[in-house]
Design an enzyme around this catalytic site. Structure first.
Site, PDB file in Angstrom:
ATOM      1  CG  ASP A 299      -1.782   1.199   1.362  1.00 37.85           C
ATOM      2  OD1 ASP A 299      -2.321   1.638   0.338  1.00 37.85           O
ATOM      3  OD2 ASP A 299      -1.931   1.718   2.483  1.00 37.85           O
ATOM      4  CB  CYS A 353       8.064   0.543   7.478  1.00 33.28           C
ATOM      5  SG  CYS A 353       7.317   0.645   5.831  1.00 33.28           S
TER       6      CYS A 353
END
Length: 437
Positions: A299, A353
């Site tokens: 995403d 991340c």
């Protein structure tokens, strides 16, 4: 399509049936500008019934663990209308009849009414409500297209969900403003009825030039000059936010309220999978599906170079097990900086991340995580109590016993007359006012 592994990986796909189209105009939203990738979007922004059916069929076929999750996000998925998701449920009954089906529906809540709630309840949808705290914090960035505040309607949506007994959680974007008020944000969310709190830290790189694709918010692998957006939360402040939320949670809400970052950290301490992709050793197998059937690695990586294909040309199973998808997932592990590799908390953090890896490490290596300082402070702050909870779990006991232990200790400390600036009797080497007080 080539593959380096047998078809044995289940996956999750976040479907965006309305793509980037939304009825809000949140100043910090990274997804609104994705319309530049699809110039035809203004006239043809909805996922067709044909693509919807292909998604549900292929996502069902791509699972190898007896369950399937359909994740709906946007943009704003309620813009598709209720009948669209009734059709989705029909397809699920047709193609996923031998699987345990889960539906996760992320919404800003603006269009939620009794009819939506009845549908969610009937089909056991888990609803995620995007809310950034009480009104004065939520409305800082989350406004409608006229620039008007939206908090009242979001709050109403949560009340309706509670009224109909719909299970819901909250997703809170931790930004430069609400990060200053962790206790206020936490208490508001819990008092609103949320028992599962997701805190997503916000940081975006704003390129000093517009890319060839018309994008201004860039990913770390683009070699461009950038600046961090003003709404991004500073790393140290994010760590402080998490630490102060933890202090409230551990004092009163263990086992009653679930906080994604806290419980994922505890899972890591217990040697279990964290369930949170940012803390996992590798990433991948969590894809984003655009309304026309294009599928991307993640995403947060909806950029042309991270497009895996289109479900009308290749199946989700094939793309999930492709070289490109597997390589993307491995990069997180393979490209850790030396600072990460030698970090005390590497088994918990795993470098965070990859989207956030754009600063220089202490040793001068590129692609270090922007939130490193904040993560380290949080892990350090919570370590002693995480260890206690881990030991309780290993003994088959509830980590909630820690709350009772702390209450008893506080009474003992008060009776002993320990001062604010004395070393805390718990042995943490911190001052009492900075620890068990």
């Amino acid at each position: 399509m080539s593959s380096t592994a047998p078809f044995a990986n289940s996956c999750r796909v976040m479907a965006k049936p309305s793509s980037s189209v939304c009825n809000l105009d949140c100043e910090y939203c990274f997804y609104l500008e994705k319309e530049h990738l699809y110039p035809e979007r203004k006239e043809n922004w909805k996922m067709s019934i044909e693509t919807l059916e292909a998604y549900i069929k292929q996502q069902s076929e791509a699972q190898f663990n007896g369950e399937v999750t359909f994740s709906w996000q946007g943009g704003e998925p309620t813009l598709m209308g209720l009948d669209y998701f009734k059709k989705a449920v029909e397809f699920q009954k047709k193609y996923a009849k031998d699987l345990v089906v889960h539906n996760a529906f992320q919404t800003n809540g603006i269009l939620i009414n009794d009819e939506w709630c009845e549908f969610f309840k009937q089909h056991d949808f888990l609803v995620g409500v995007s809310v950034d705290g009480p009104a004065h914090l939520h409305d800082k960035y989350r406004v409608n297209r006229a620039g008007k505040p939206t908090h009242a309607r979001v709050d109403r949506a949560m009340q309706l969900l509670k009224k109909h007994g719909v299970e819901f959680n909250t997703l809170t974007v931790v930004n430069s403003e609400n990060a200053k008020y962790p206790e206020e944000v936490y208490k508001y969310l819990v008092e609103s009825g949320s028992t599962y709190l997701q805190f997503i830290p916000l940081v975006e790189q704003l390129g000093n030039e517009v890319t060839e694709d018309g994008l201004t918010l860039i990913h770390p692998e683009l070699d461009m000059d950038y600046r961090v957006t003003e709404w991004s939360v500073p790393a140290k402040r994010y760590g402080d936010f998490l630490s102060r939320v933890f202090d409230l949670w551990v004092e009163r809400d263990i086992g009653r309220v679930h906080v994604n970052m806290i419980e994922s950290t505890l899972s890591a301490w217990c040697g279990e999978p964290t369930g949170l992709c940012v803390l996992s050793p590798t990433c991948g197998h969590n894809f984003a599906l655009e309304s026309n059937g294009d599928m991307y690695n993640c995403d947060h990586y909806v950029y042309p170079e991270f497009k895996l294909g289109n479900i009308h040309k290749s199946s989700i199973t094939e793309m999930n097990n492709s070289d490109k998808a597997i390589t993307f997932g491995r990069v997180k592990l393979d490209k850790l900086t030396e600072q990460c590799k030698n970090c005390l908390f590497r088994p918990t953090c795993n470098g965070g991340c990859p989207k956030h890896r754009f600063i220089t490490s202490k040793s001068g290596e590129p692609r270090h995580n922007y939130f490193c300082e904040g993560y380290y402070a949080f892990f350090q702050h919570t370590a002693s109590k995480m260890q206690i909870m881990r030991d309780l779990v290993s003994q088959g006991r509830s980590p909630a016993e820690l709350t009772l232990m702390m209450a008893k200790q506080k009474i003992q400390i008060q009776r002993a007359g320990v001062g604010r600036n004395d070393l805390c009797p718990c042995g943490s080497t911190k001052k009492y006012k900075k620890c068990c007080m």
